[in-house]
Design a protein around this motif. Structure first.
Motif, PDB file in Angstrom:
ATOM      1  N   MET A   1      11.252   2.253  33.051  1.00  0.00           N
ATOM      2  CA  MET A   1      10.005   2.955  32.765  1.00  0.00           C
ATOM      3  C   MET A   1       8.868   2.238  33.483  1.00  0.00           C
ATOM      4  O   MET A   1       8.762   1.026  33.427  1.00  0.00           O
ATOM      5  CB  MET A   1       9.739   2.980  31.266  1.00  0.00           C
ATOM      6  N   LYS A   2       8.001   3.009  34.104  1.00  0.00           N
ATOM      7  CA  LYS A   2       6.835   2.467  34.791  1.00  0.00           C
ATOM      8  C   LYS A   2       5.587   2.737  33.960  1.00  0.00           C
ATOM      9  O   LYS A   2       5.499   3.741  33.259  1.00  0.00           O
ATOM     10  CB  LYS A   2       6.647   3.134  36.153  1.00  0.00           C
ATOM     11  N   LYS A   3       4.619   1.836  34.095  1.00  0.00           N
ATOM     12  CA  LYS A   3       3.327   2.015  33.436  1.00  0.00           C
ATOM     13  C   LYS A   3       2.313   2.537  34.448  1.00  0.00           C
ATOM     14  O   LYS A   3       2.355   2.173  35.624  1.00  0.00           O
ATOM     15  CB  LYS A   3       2.828   0.701  32.846  1.00  0.00           C
ATOM     16  N   TYR A   4       1.383   3.366  33.934  1.00  0.00           N
ATOM     17  CA  TYR A   4       0.322   3.943  34.761  1.00  0.00           C
ATOM     18  C   TYR A   4      -1.013   3.723  34.086  1.00  0.00           C
ATOM     19  O   TYR A   4      -1.105   3.685  32.859  1.00  0.00           O
ATOM     20  CB  TYR A   4       0.564   5.446  34.970  1.00  0.00           C
ATOM     21  N   ALA A   5      -2.042   3.599  34.909  1.00  0.00           N
ATOM     22  CA  ALA A   5      -3.404   3.384  34.403  1.00  0.00           C
ATOM     23  C   ALA A   5      -4.294   4.545  34.852  1.00  0.00           C
ATOM     24  O   ALA A   5      -4.084   5.128  35.918  1.00  0.00           O
ATOM     25  CB  ALA A   5      -3.960   2.062  34.941  1.00  0.00           C
ATOM     26  N   ILE A   6      -5.290   4.826  34.049  1.00  0.00           N
ATOM     27  CA  ILE A   6      -6.258   5.877  34.380  1.00  0.00           C
ATOM     28  C   ILE A   6      -7.285   5.332  35.354  1.00  0.00           C
ATOM     29  O   ILE A   6      -7.767   4.218  35.201  1.00  0.00           O
ATOM     30  CB  ILE A   6      -6.984   6.364  33.109  1.00  0.00           C
ATOM     31  N   ASP A   7      -7.617   6.146  36.338  1.00  0.00           N
ATOM     32  CA  ASP A   7      -8.775   5.870  37.191  1.00  0.00           C
ATOM     33  C   ASP A   7      -9.957   6.548  36.483  1.00  0.00           C
ATOM     34  O   ASP A   7     -10.153   7.753  36.595  1.00  0.00           O
ATOM     35  CB  ASP A   7      -8.562   6.437  38.586  1.00  0.00           C
ATOM     36  N   TYR A   8     -10.712   5.768  35.715  1.00  0.00           N
ATOM     37  CA  TYR A   8     -11.763   6.324  34.863  1.00  0.00           C
ATOM     38  C   TYR A   8     -12.877   7.000  35.661  1.00  0.00           C
ATOM     39  O   TYR A   8     -13.506   7.927  35.170  1.00  0.00           O
ATOM     40  CB  TYR A   8     -12.341   5.241  33.950  1.00  0.00           C
ATOM     41  N   SER A   9     -13.105   6.563  36.871  1.00  0.00           N
ATOM     42  CA  SER A   9     -14.174   7.173  37.673  1.00  0.00           C
ATOM     43  C   SER A   9     -13.778   8.542  38.218  1.00  0.00           C
ATOM     44  O   SER A   9     -14.628   9.267  38.736  1.00  0.00           O
ATOM     45  CB  SER A   9     -14.595   6.245  38.811  1.00  0.00           C
ATOM     46  N   HIS A  10     -12.498   8.905  38.088  1.00  0.00           N
ATOM     47  CA  HIS A  10     -12.032  10.213  38.560  1.00  0.00           C
ATOM     48  C   HIS A  10     -11.303  10.986  37.464  1.00  0.00           C
ATOM     49  O   HIS A  10     -10.452  11.826  37.760  1.00  0.00           O
ATOM     50  CB  HIS A  10     -11.127  10.035  39.781  1.00  0.00           C
ATOM     51  N   SER A  11     -11.617  10.705  36.218  1.00  0.00           N
ATOM     52  CA  SER A  11     -10.961  11.353  35.086  1.00  0.00           C
ATOM     53  C   SER A  11     -11.992  11.753  34.038  1.00  0.00           C
ATOM     54  O   SER A  11     -13.057  11.140  33.949  1.00  0.00           O
ATOM     55  CB  SER A  11      -9.943  10.395  34.452  1.00  0.00           C
ATOM     56  N   THR A  12     -11.656  12.765  33.252  1.00  0.00           N
ATOM     57  CA  THR A  12     -12.575  13.270  32.220  1.00  0.00           C
ATOM     58  C   THR A  12     -11.781  13.756  31.012  1.00  0.00           C
ATOM     59  O   THR A  12     -10.764  14.432  31.161  1.00  0.00           O
ATOM     60  CB  THR A  12     -13.405  14.461  32.749  1.00  0.00           C
ATOM     61  N   ILE A  13     -12.271  13.418  29.838  1.00  0.00           N
ATOM     62  CA  ILE A  13     -11.799  14.044  28.602  1.00  0.00           C
ATOM     63  C   ILE A  13     -12.952  14.911  28.121  1.00  0.00           C
ATOM     64  O   ILE A  13     -14.011  14.410  27.744  1.00  0.00           O
ATOM     65  CB  ILE A  13     -11.420  13.008  27.537  1.00  0.00           C
ATOM     66  N   GLY A  14     -12.750  16.217  28.179  1.00  0.00           N
ATOM     67  CA  GLY A  14     -13.834  17.138  27.857  1.00  0.00           C
ATOM     68  C   GLY A  14     -13.448  18.154  26.803  1.00  0.00           C
ATOM     69  O   GLY A  14     -12.284  18.306  26.438  1.00  0.00           O
ATOM     70  N   PHE A  15     -14.471  18.841  26.317  1.00  0.00           N
ATOM     71  CA  PHE A  15     -14.258  19.902  25.332  1.00  0.00           C
ATOM     72  C   PHE A  15     -15.340  20.949  25.509  1.00  0.00           C
ATOM     73  O   PHE A  15     -16.383  20.699  26.122  1.00  0.00           O
ATOM     74  CB  PHE A  15     -14.282  19.342  23.901  1.00  0.00           C
ATOM     75  N   SER A  16     -15.081  22.126  24.975  1.00  0.00           N
ATOM     76  CA  SER A  16     -16.115  23.166  24.960  1.00  0.00           C
ATOM     77  C   SER A  16     -15.985  23.964  23.674  1.00  0.00           C
ATOM     78  O   SER A  16     -14.909  24.067  23.086  1.00  0.00           O
ATOM     79  CB  SER A  16     -16.023  24.076  26.186  1.00  0.00           C
ATOM     80  N   VAL A  17     -17.133  24.509  23.257  1.00  0.00           N
ATOM     81  CA  VAL A  17     -17.200  25.286  22.026  1.00  0.00           C
ATOM     82  C   VAL A  17     -18.232  26.392  22.224  1.00  0.00           C
ATOM     83  O   VAL A  17     -19.244  26.204  22.896  1.00  0.00           O
ATOM     84  CB  VAL A  17     -17.565  24.370  20.814  1.00  0.00           C
ATOM     85  N   ARG A  18     -17.969  27.543  21.636  1.00  0.00           N
ATOM     86  CA  ARG A  18     -18.896  28.665  21.738  1.00  0.00           C
ATOM     87  C   ARG A  18     -20.086  28.404  20.821  1.00  0.00           C
ATOM     88  O   ARG A  18     -19.921  28.001  19.675  1.00  0.00           O
ATOM     89  CB  ARG A  18     -18.201  29.962  21.366  1.00  0.00           C
ATOM     90  N   HIS A  19     -21.298  28.623  21.348  1.00  0.00           N
ATOM     91  CA  HIS A  19     -22.543  28.413  20.608  1.00  0.00           C
ATOM     92  C   HIS A  19     -23.231  29.756  20.402  1.00  0.00           C
ATOM     93  O   HIS A  19     -23.420  30.522  21.359  1.00  0.00           O
ATOM     94  CB  HIS A  19     -23.456  27.464  21.407  1.00  0.00           C
ATOM     95  N   MET A  20     -23.583  30.055  19.170  1.00  0.00           N
ATOM     96  CA  MET A  20     -24.257  31.301  18.787  1.00  0.00           C
ATOM     97  C   MET A  20     -23.483  32.539  19.252  1.00  0.00           C
ATOM     98  O   MET A  20     -24.048  33.598  19.464  1.00  0.00           O
ATOM     99  CB  MET A  20     -25.692  31.336  19.317  1.00  0.00           C
ATOM    100  N   MET A  21     -22.186  32.354  19.468  1.00  0.00           N
ATOM    101  CA  MET A  21     -21.276  33.426  19.855  1.00  0.00           C
ATOM    102  C   MET A  21     -21.574  33.983  21.250  1.00  0.00           C
ATOM    103  O   MET A  21     -21.022  35.006  21.629  1.00  0.00           O
ATOM    104  CB  MET A  21     -21.282  34.534  18.790  1.00  0.00           C
ATOM    105  N   ILE A  22     -22.430  33.292  22.039  1.00  0.00           N
ATOM    106  CA  ILE A  22     -22.779  33.840  23.356  1.00  0.00           C
ATOM    107  C   ILE A  22     -22.639  32.862  24.515  1.00  0.00           C
ATOM    108  O   ILE A  22     -22.543  33.279  25.664  1.00  0.00           O
ATOM    109  CB  ILE A  22     -24.214  34.422  23.376  1.00  0.00           C
ATOM    110  N   SER A  23     -22.662  31.567  24.255  1.00  0.00           N
ATOM    111  CA  SER A  23     -22.584  30.619  25.371  1.00  0.00           C
ATOM    112  C   SER A  23     -21.579  29.519  25.042  1.00  0.00           C
ATOM    113  O   SER A  23     -21.190  29.334  23.892  1.00  0.00           O
ATOM    114  CB  SER A  23     -23.957  30.008  25.653  1.00  0.00           C
ATOM    115  N   GLN A  24     -21.166  28.787  26.055  1.00  0.00           N
ATOM    116  CA  GLN A  24     -20.255  27.656  25.888  1.00  0.00           C
ATOM    117  C   GLN A  24     -21.041  26.357  26.041  1.00  0.00           C
ATOM    118  O   GLN A  24     -21.790  26.196  27.001  1.00  0.00           O
ATOM    119  CB  GLN A  24     -19.158  27.662  26.956  1.00  0.00           C
ATOM    120  N   ILE A  25     -20.862  25.463  25.110  1.00  0.00           N
ATOM    121  CA  ILE A  25     -21.418  24.119  25.207  1.00  0.00           C
ATOM    122  C   ILE A  25     -20.270  23.196  25.612  1.00  0.00           C
ATOM    123  O   ILE A  25     -19.190  23.250  25.021  1.00  0.00           O
ATOM    124  CB  ILE A  25     -22.023  23.664  23.855  1.00  0.00           C
ATOM    125  N   HIS A  26     -20.513  22.358  26.613  1.00  0.00           N
ATOM    126  CA  HIS A  26     -19.486  21.447  27.118  1.00  0.00           C
ATOM    127  C   HIS A  26     -19.859  20.011  26.780  1.00  0.00           C
ATOM    128  O   HIS A  26     -21.038  19.662  26.766  1.00  0.00           O
ATOM    129  CB  HIS A  26     -19.346  21.596  28.634  1.00  0.00           C
TER     130      HIS A  26
END
Length: 175
Positions: A1-26
């Motif tokens: 098994m090999k280990k891998y590391a994240i390149d934090y400057s080229h990675s993102t953990i994101g989310f989005s949610v609908r706001h007021m039923m009309i737009s997406q907030i990220h």
């Protein structure tokens, strides 16, 4: 098994949610740690994946909203400072597409989730280091994790949808 590391400057953990039923907030989480071990990164099926996210690092590019998100109304970061994900098994769906099954823990509530994950490819960075790209997506119901704050709108509907989309873009490299 090999280990891998994240390149934090080229990675993102994101989310989005609908706001007021009309737009997406990220939003994103700016502070996290991950561990990857796998024998064949392009096949993924024996991978062990673990994420630890620092709740107070949430950013929606709106200071007041970010303060509200870490408050007891939402994440209650003083009591529950971390979000955790641990893979349980991985199945290959089709060429370069995998279902990463795992347990997601938010506010000490653990629920099974599935991330549909695409292996984007590999390359060499400018420092002659091999890198691999992945994008993972999942949807959760925030109420399952006791993230229940909301407001009814006078026009009908709610201020914040219950469904949260999670998108993880990763560039990783062998350790």
């Amino acid at each position: 098994m090999k280990k891998y590391a994240i390149d934090y400057s080229h990675s993102t953990i994101g989310f989005s949610v609908r706001h007021m039923m009309i737009s997406q907030i990220h939003g994103t989480f700016e502070s996290y740690h991950a561990e990857f071990t796998v024998s064949d990164i392009e096949q993924m099926q024996d991978a062990k994946i673990s994420f630890l996210i620092i709740v107070a690092s949430v950013s929606t590019k709106n200071f007041d909203r970010d303060v509200h998100l870490v408050s007891p109304d939402f994440f209650d970061a003083d009591v529950y400072p971390k979000i955790h994900f641990e893979s349980t098994y991985i199945e290959k769906l089709e060429n370069n597409i995998f279902a990463i099954h795992g347990d997601l823990t938010i506010k000490n509530i653990t629920k099974p989730v599935i991330f549909t994950t695409m292996y984007v490819g590999r390359g060499m960075n400018p420092w002659s280091q091999e890198v691999y790209g992945f994008q993972a997506r999942s949807k959760i119901d925030r109420r399952d994790f006791n993230l229940v704050y909301n407001t009814l709108l006078e026009t009908g509907g709610v201020l914040i949808s219950d469904e949260i989309e999670i998108v993880v873009d990763l560039e990783i490299n062998p350790v």
